[in-house]
Write a protein that holds these residues in place. Structure first.
Motif, PDB file in Angstrom:
ATOM      1  N   ASN A  10       8.138  -5.293 -10.187  1.00  0.00           N
ATOM      2  CA  ASN A  10       7.443  -4.242  -9.696  1.00  0.00           C
ATOM      3  C   ASN A  10       7.789  -3.987  -8.133  1.00  0.00           C
ATOM      4  O   ASN A  10       7.751  -2.558  -7.820  1.00  0.00           O
ATOM      5  N   ARG A  11       8.385  -4.767  -7.368  1.00  0.00           N
ATOM      6  CA  ARG A  11       9.109  -4.199  -5.963  1.00  0.00           C
ATOM      7  C   ARG A  11       9.892  -3.371  -6.374  1.00  0.00           C
ATOM      8  O   ARG A  11       9.903  -2.267  -5.314  1.00  0.00           O
ATOM      9  N   LEU A  12      11.036  -3.652  -6.984  1.00  0.00           N
ATOM     10  CA  LEU A  12      12.049  -2.500  -7.194  1.00  0.00           C
ATOM     11  C   LEU A  12      11.390  -1.300  -7.755  1.00  0.00           C
ATOM     12  O   LEU A  12      11.772  -0.079  -7.366  1.00  0.00           O
ATOM     13  N   PHE A  14       8.342   0.084  -7.207  1.00  0.00           N
ATOM     14  CA  PHE A  14       7.412   0.868  -6.147  1.00  0.00           C
ATOM     15  C   PHE A  14       8.283   1.161  -5.026  1.00  0.00           C
ATOM     16  O   PHE A  14       7.990   2.108  -4.416  1.00  0.00           O
ATOM     17  N   GLY A  15       9.346   0.324  -4.677  1.00  0.00           N
ATOM     18  CA  GLY A  15      10.422   0.836  -3.713  1.00  0.00           C
ATOM     19  C   GLY A  15      10.931   2.048  -4.145  1.00  0.00           C
ATOM     20  O   GLY A  15      11.330   2.725  -3.031  1.00  0.00           O
ATOM     21  N   ASN A  16      11.041   2.191  -5.363  1.00  0.00           N
ATOM     22  CA  ASN A  16      12.031   3.701  -5.535  1.00  0.00           C
ATOM     23  C   ASN A  16      11.070   4.466  -6.333  1.00  0.00           C
ATOM     24  O   ASN A  16      11.677   5.539  -6.962  1.00  0.00           O
ATOM     25  N   LEU A  17      10.006   4.462  -6.017  1.00  0.00           N
ATOM     26  CA  LEU A  17       8.977   5.419  -6.838  1.00  0.00           C
ATOM     27  C   LEU A  17       9.267   6.850  -6.659  1.00  0.00           C
ATOM     28  O   LEU A  17       9.214   7.629  -7.364  1.00  0.00           O
ATOM     29  N   THR A  19      12.139   8.183  -5.687  1.00  0.00           N
ATOM     30  CA  THR A  19      13.432   8.693  -6.190  1.00  0.00           C
ATOM     31  C   THR A  19      13.265   8.934  -7.714  1.00  0.00           C
ATOM     32  O   THR A  19      13.600   9.755  -8.186  1.00  0.00           O
ATOM     33  N   VAL A  85      19.348  -0.475  -9.565  1.00  0.00           N
ATOM     34  CA  VAL A  85      18.383   0.404  -9.243  1.00  0.00           C
ATOM     35  C   VAL A  85      18.510   1.672 -10.115  1.00  0.00           C
ATOM     36  O   VAL A  85      17.139   2.073 -10.479  1.00  0.00           O
TER      37      VAL A  85
END
Length: 93
Positions: A10-12, A14-17, A19, A85
């Motif tokens: 989930n961290r990846l 939400f960190g790239n939401l 984009t 990513v």
């Protein structure tokens, strides 16, 4: 048994939401515009014969056809071992 190979952290996600959403919106708009304009241009140039296609017909067809199947892209990404990513961006689309 549940196959966990398709779950991502989930961290990846939400960190790239931003984009992910930007990619989805821009790619959908680009695909729709090029499909609609190409079909309407070919219709006006009479390359398809005497077929009468109205702009509304092109708009309806373009809006239906522009959805790209992300599953096909994911299969290719898995084969070439693309960056994690990039995989997440397409997967969450």
């Amino acid at each position: 048994m549940l196959d966990t190979s398709y779950f991502i952290p989930n961290r990846l996600f939400f960190g790239n939401l931003g984009t992910i959403l930007l990619h989805k919106v821009i790619s959908t708009m680009w695909n729709a515009a090029t499909t609609i304009l190409s079909l309407y241009g070919v219709s006006l140039s009479r390359l398809m014969g005497n077929l009468q296609i109205r702009l509304l017909d092109c708009l309806l067809f373009g809006s239906l056809i522009t959805t790209v199947d992300p599953a096909a892209v994911l299969v290719v990404f898995e084969e070439v071992h693309v960056n994690e990513v990039m995989f997440i961006i397409i997967f969450r689309e």
